[in-house]
Design a protein around this motif. Sequence first.
Motif, PDB file in Angstrom:
ATOM      1  N   ILE A  59       0.835  -1.201   0.000  1.00 35.21           N
ATOM      2  CA  ILE A  59       0.000   0.000   0.000  1.00 35.21           C
ATOM      3  C   ILE A  59       0.869   1.249   0.000  1.00 35.21           C
ATOM      4  O   ILE A  59       2.024   1.227   0.422  1.00 35.21           O
ATOM      5  CB  ILE A  59      -0.994   0.042   1.181  1.00 35.21           C
ATOM      6  CG1 ILE A  59      -0.293   0.260   2.519  1.00 35.21           C
ATOM      7  CG2 ILE A  59      -1.871  -1.200   1.198  1.00 35.21           C
ATOM      8  CD1 ILE A  59      -1.241   0.627   3.649  1.00 35.21           C
ATOM      9  N   LYS A 142      -5.990  -2.651   1.242  1.00 34.90           N
ATOM     10  CA  LYS A 142      -6.319  -1.780   0.098  1.00 34.90           C
ATOM     11  C   LYS A 142      -7.419  -0.776   0.462  1.00 34.90           C
ATOM     12  O   LYS A 142      -7.425   0.358  -0.021  1.00 34.90           O
ATOM     13  CB  LYS A 142      -6.706  -2.609  -1.133  1.00 34.90           C
ATOM     14  CG  LYS A 142      -5.505  -3.212  -1.835  1.00 34.90           C
ATOM     15  CD  LYS A 142      -4.583  -2.109  -2.349  1.00 34.90           C
ATOM     16  CE  LYS A 142      -3.425  -2.642  -3.154  1.00 34.90           C
ATOM     17  NZ  LYS A 142      -2.504  -1.573  -3.571  1.00 34.90           N
ATOM     18  N   GLU A 143      -8.354  -1.188   1.332  1.00 32.21           N
ATOM     19  CA  GLU A 143      -9.369  -0.246   1.815  1.00 32.21           C
ATOM     20  C   GLU A 143      -8.701   0.881   2.607  1.00 32.21           C
ATOM     21  O   GLU A 143      -9.094   2.048   2.499  1.00 32.21           O
ATOM     22  CB  GLU A 143     -10.395  -0.955   2.706  1.00 32.21           C
ATOM     23  CG  GLU A 143     -11.378  -1.822   1.971  1.00 32.21           C
ATOM     24  CD  GLU A 143     -12.354  -2.491   2.929  1.00 32.21           C
ATOM     25  OE1 GLU A 143     -12.730  -1.876   3.961  1.00 32.21           O
ATOM     26  OE2 GLU A 143     -12.735  -3.647   2.650  1.00 32.21           O
ATOM     27  N   GLU A 145      -5.616   1.916   2.226  1.00 33.14           N
ATOM     28  CA  GLU A 145      -4.926   2.756   1.246  1.00 33.14           C
ATOM     29  C   GLU A 145      -5.913   3.727   0.589  1.00 33.14           C
ATOM     30  O   GLU A 145      -5.602   4.913   0.429  1.00 33.14           O
ATOM     31  CB  GLU A 145      -4.256   1.886   0.181  1.00 33.14           C
ATOM     32  CG  GLU A 145      -3.570   2.691  -0.904  1.00 33.14           C
ATOM     33  CD  GLU A 145      -3.004   1.803  -1.991  1.00 33.14           C
ATOM     34  OE1 GLU A 145      -1.781   1.836  -2.190  1.00 33.14           O
ATOM     35  OE2 GLU A 145      -3.798   1.083  -2.644  1.00 33.14           O
ATOM     36  N   LYS A 146      -7.082   3.229   0.227  1.00 33.71           N
ATOM     37  CA  LYS A 146      -8.096   4.076  -0.411  1.00 33.71           C
ATOM     38  C   LYS A 146      -8.493   5.224   0.524  1.00 33.71           C
ATOM     39  O   LYS A 146      -8.612   6.370   0.091  1.00 33.71           O
ATOM     40  CB  LYS A 146      -9.319   3.226  -0.781  1.00 33.71           C
ATOM     41  CG  LYS A 146     -10.406   3.980  -1.497  1.00 33.71           C
ATOM     42  CD  LYS A 146     -11.562   3.050  -1.860  1.00 33.71           C
ATOM     43  CE  LYS A 146     -12.702   3.835  -2.481  1.00 33.71           C
ATOM     44  NZ  LYS A 146     -13.869   2.972  -2.736  1.00 33.71           N
ATOM     45  N   LEU A 149      -5.734   7.807   0.611  1.00 32.41           N
ATOM     46  CA  LEU A 149      -5.724   8.604  -0.620  1.00 32.41           C
ATOM     47  C   LEU A 149      -6.828   9.656  -0.610  1.00 32.41           C
ATOM     48  O   LEU A 149      -6.633  10.775  -1.095  1.00 32.41           O
ATOM     49  CB  LEU A 149      -5.839   7.700  -1.845  1.00 32.41           C
ATOM     50  CG  LEU A 149      -4.583   6.877  -2.160  1.00 32.41           C
ATOM     51  CD1 LEU A 149      -4.897   5.791  -3.182  1.00 32.41           C
ATOM     52  CD2 LEU A 149      -3.462   7.778  -2.648  1.00 32.41           C
ATOM     53  N   GLN A 150      -7.982   9.305  -0.062  1.00 36.26           N
ATOM     54  CA  GLN A 150      -9.088  10.263   0.035  1.00 36.26           C
ATOM     55  C   GLN A 150      -8.740  11.421   0.978  1.00 36.26           C
ATOM     56  O   GLN A 150      -9.164  12.554   0.757  1.00 36.26           O
ATOM     57  CB  GLN A 150     -10.361   9.581   0.532  1.00 36.26           C
ATOM     58  CG  GLN A 150     -10.971   8.612  -0.450  1.00 36.26           C
ATOM     59  CD  GLN A 150     -12.078   7.765   0.184  1.00 36.26           C
ATOM     60  OE1 GLN A 150     -12.307   7.779   1.388  1.00 36.26           O
ATOM     61  NE2 GLN A 150     -12.756   6.989  -0.657  1.00 36.26           N
TER      62      GLN A 150
END
Length: 184
Positions: A59, A142-143, A145-146, A149-150
């Motif tokens: 990530i 990955k959640e 990481e998302k 990023l937000q």
Amino acid sequence: MKRLNEMTLEELWQLFPIVLAEHNFAWENWYNEEVKILKGILPADTTYYHIGSTAINGIMAKPIIDILIVVNSLEVMQQVAKILQNNCYLIMSKAENRISLNKGYTENGFEEKVFHLHLRLNNDIDEVYFCDYLNNNPKIAKEYEKLKLQLWKKFEHNRDAYTDAKTEFVTKYTKLAKQKIIRY
């Protein structure tokens, strides 16, 4: 030019914005190299963990190596903090049973390698559970990481708000990890 200890929090956030980078396999080497140095100056019974997003496989992360340093008593914690200060680490924050230090911050910005040390007692290792859980659950990683990023650009110059906005996610998966993992 102001020295780091003369800057306001807002000035520091401007100089050291949140930056996310693709996962870099060199981060594990940087962690191992720094721990080797730390083992040479700290008590032998000190325990080290690679924590934070650089310890989560695959990530994006702030390219800052977080190291959890676990000691057995508050007295030892104070001794270790003094040793670290005498070896180029700066105290970032201090609470009754936690001390955070860093290395790699300069008046001109980040050095190539940046480290955050989290000095704690042996019953205060939630970050280890969180990292282990995400490394064992790539979809959840990955959640995370998302989410990062937000939040990145929204809080680029406000580390406290960035961290606070991740708290619910981190708390949820740390709790799940502690229910499933009993190895610590």
